[in-house]
Write a protein that holds these residues in place. Structure first.
Motif, mmCIF file in Angstrom:
data_model
loop_
_atom_site.group_PDB
_atom_site.id
_atom_site.type_symbol
_atom_site.label_atom_id
_atom_site.label_comp_id
_atom_site.label_asym_id
_atom_site.label_seq_id
_atom_site.Cartn_x
_atom_site.Cartn_y
_atom_site.Cartn_z
ATOM 1 N N ALA A 112 0.683 -1.495 -0.370
ATOM 2 C CA ALA A 112 0.320 0.027 0.479
ATOM 3 C C ALA A 112 1.058 1.185 0.082
ATOM 4 O O ALA A 112 0.402 1.831 -0.981
ATOM 5 N N MET A 113 1.935 1.308 0.498
ATOM 6 C CA MET A 113 2.551 1.780 0.670
ATOM 7 C C MET A 113 3.611 2.496 -0.192
ATOM 8 O O MET A 113 4.060 3.807 -0.624
ATOM 9 N N ARG A 114 4.334 1.708 -0.543
ATOM 10 C CA ARG A 114 4.790 1.909 -2.770
ATOM 11 C C ARG A 114 4.130 2.175 -3.589
ATOM 12 O O ARG A 114 3.763 3.396 -4.113
ATOM 13 N N LEU A 115 2.360 1.917 -3.419
ATOM 14 C CA LEU A 115 1.803 2.191 -4.031
ATOM 15 C C LEU A 115 0.950 3.681 -4.122
ATOM 16 O O LEU A 115 0.825 4.489 -5.244
ATOM 17 N N GLY A 116 1.146 4.332 -2.940
ATOM 18 C CA GLY A 116 0.899 5.645 -1.926
ATOM 19 C C GLY A 116 2.197 6.350 -2.624
ATOM 20 O O GLY A 116 1.823 7.495 -3.548
ATOM 21 N N VAL A 117 3.111 5.988 -3.031
ATOM 22 C CA VAL A 117 4.523 6.451 -3.566
ATOM 23 C C VAL A 117 5.123 6.576 -4.868
ATOM 24 O O VAL A 117 4.697 7.334 -5.467
ATOM 25 N N PHE A 118 4.216 5.682 -5.660
ATOM 26 C CA PHE A 118 4.364 5.711 -7.460
ATOM 27 C C PHE A 118 3.040 6.524 -7.745
ATOM 28 O O PHE A 118 3.163 7.639 -8.784
ATOM 29 N N LEU A 119 1.566 6.623 -6.415
ATOM 30 C CA LEU A 119 0.655 7.529 -7.172
ATOM 31 C C LEU A 119 0.779 8.885 -6.938
ATOM 32 O O LEU A 119 0.568 10.447 -7.715
ATOM 33 N N ALA A 120 1.808 9.222 -5.599
ATOM 34 C CA ALA A 120 2.111 10.185 -5.332
ATOM 35 C C ALA A 120 3.215 11.264 -6.406
ATOM 36 O O ALA A 120 3.100 11.682 -7.271
ATOM 37 N N PHE B 70 3.459 10.136 -9.570
ATOM 38 C CA PHE B 70 2.534 10.133 -11.130
ATOM 39 C C PHE B 70 1.727 11.884 -11.185
ATOM 40 O O PHE B 70 2.083 11.953 -11.800
ATOM 41 N N VAL B 71 1.137 12.275 -10.057
ATOM 42 C CA VAL B 71 0.121 13.738 -9.865
ATOM 43 C C VAL B 71 1.263 14.382 -9.897
ATOM 44 O O VAL B 71 1.580 15.610 -10.800
ATOM 45 N N VAL B 72 2.562 14.228 -9.144
ATOM 46 C CA VAL B 72 3.446 15.371 -9.114
ATOM 47 C C VAL B 72 3.932 15.478 -11.002
ATOM 48 O O VAL B 72 4.304 16.444 -11.441
ATOM 49 N N VAL B 73 4.118 14.259 -11.460
ATOM 50 C CA VAL B 73 4.995 14.130 -12.913
ATOM 51 C C VAL B 73 4.001 14.810 -14.219
ATOM 52 O O VAL B 73 3.935 15.710 -14.716
ATOM 53 N N ALA B 74 2.753 14.483 -13.221
ATOM 54 C CA ALA B 74 1.293 14.694 -14.418
ATOM 55 C C ALA B 74 1.292 16.390 -14.703
ATOM 56 O O ALA B 74 0.785 16.968 -15.392
ATOM 57 N N VAL B 75 1.479 16.803 -12.958
ATOM 58 C CA VAL B 75 1.178 18.603 -12.580
ATOM 59 C C VAL B 75 2.854 19.175 -13.704
ATOM 60 O O VAL B 75 2.170 20.398 -14.165
ATOM 61 N N LEU C 280 4.096 9.184 -19.193
ATOM 62 C CA LEU C 280 3.703 9.774 -18.229
ATOM 63 C C LEU C 280 3.749 8.681 -16.041
ATOM 64 O O LEU C 280 4.509 8.768 -15.743
ATOM 65 N N LEU C 281 3.864 7.321 -16.909
ATOM 66 C CA LEU C 281 3.509 6.288 -15.984
ATOM 67 C C LEU C 281 4.661 5.746 -15.885
ATOM 68 O O LEU C 281 5.850 5.206 -15.352
ATOM 69 N N MET C 282 5.454 5.668 -17.369
ATOM 70 C CA MET C 282 7.199 4.929 -16.953
ATOM 71 C C MET C 282 8.121 6.273 -16.184
ATOM 72 O O MET C 282 9.088 5.531 -15.487
ATOM 73 N N LEU C 283 7.402 7.628 -16.884
ATOM 74 C CA LEU C 283 8.177 8.598 -15.848
ATOM 75 C C LEU C 283 7.904 8.766 -14.633
ATOM 76 O O LEU C 283 8.921 8.641 -13.107
ATOM 77 N N SER D 130 9.255 6.713 -9.415
ATOM 78 C CA SER D 130 8.891 6.046 -7.351
ATOM 79 C C SER D 130 10.160 5.084 -6.947
ATOM 80 O O SER D 130 10.204 4.470 -6.034
ATOM 81 N N ALA D 131 10.381 4.493 -7.885
ATOM 82 C CA ALA D 131 11.572 3.272 -7.162
ATOM 83 C C ALA D 131 12.792 4.113 -6.445
ATOM 84 O O ALA D 131 12.507 3.160 -5.562
ATOM 85 N N PRO D 132 14.029 4.537 -6.820
ATOM 86 C CA PRO D 132 14.908 5.032 -5.577
ATOM 87 C C PRO D 132 14.173 5.803 -4.361
ATOM 88 O O PRO D 132 15.152 5.127 -3.590
#
Length: 122
Positions: A42-50, A52-57, A76-79, A84-86
């Motif tokens: 859940a936390m990993r998904l949260g980091v990814f979604l955060a 994604f939102v930052v990259v999209a903005v 945007l997903l790949m970026l 989010s990985a590191p």
């Protein structure tokens, strides 16, 4: 004798809550949570979604290129994955360690059970 063990459990009950909070309850490793895998995921998904939102903005504002060719959502997903990985590697280290301990315990338990079943068959 059962009343003694029940009394022992009753006497230890107030301490069990504080022990559980500190991670030193009997049978658990310090800092271990019972649902470590679910929590880490859940936390990993949260980091990814955060990310994604930052990259999209940033892409919407024009700081980042919106797309490479016609692959805007994929770009945007790949970026977001690359960013989010590191971050999760550093930020979620404790949760990842808890999850690996939990998984290792389950594997060891399954191995012992399998060995016990195989020794019974012989």
């Amino acid at each position: 004798m059962t009343s003694t063990s029940e009394t022992g459990n009753t006497n230890r009950a107030p301490h069990a809550a504080s022990d559980a909070a500190s991670g030193t309850a009997s049978g658990t490793a310090p800092g271990r949570t019972p649902r470590a895998t679910l929590r880490y995921t859940a936390m990993r998904l949260g980091v990814f979604l955060a990310c994604f939102v930052v990259v999209a903005v940033l892409a919407y504002v024009g700081v980042l290129p919106e797309a490479i060719g016609k692959a805007n959502p994929l770009w945007l997903l790949m970026l977001a994955m690359v960013v989010s990985a590191p971050l999760s590697l550093v930020l979620l280290r404790r949760q990842r360690d808890e999850m690996s301990v939990q998984i290792a315990e389950r594997v060891d338990r399954a191995k012992r059970k399998l060995a016990a079943n195989q020794s019974q068959e012989d």
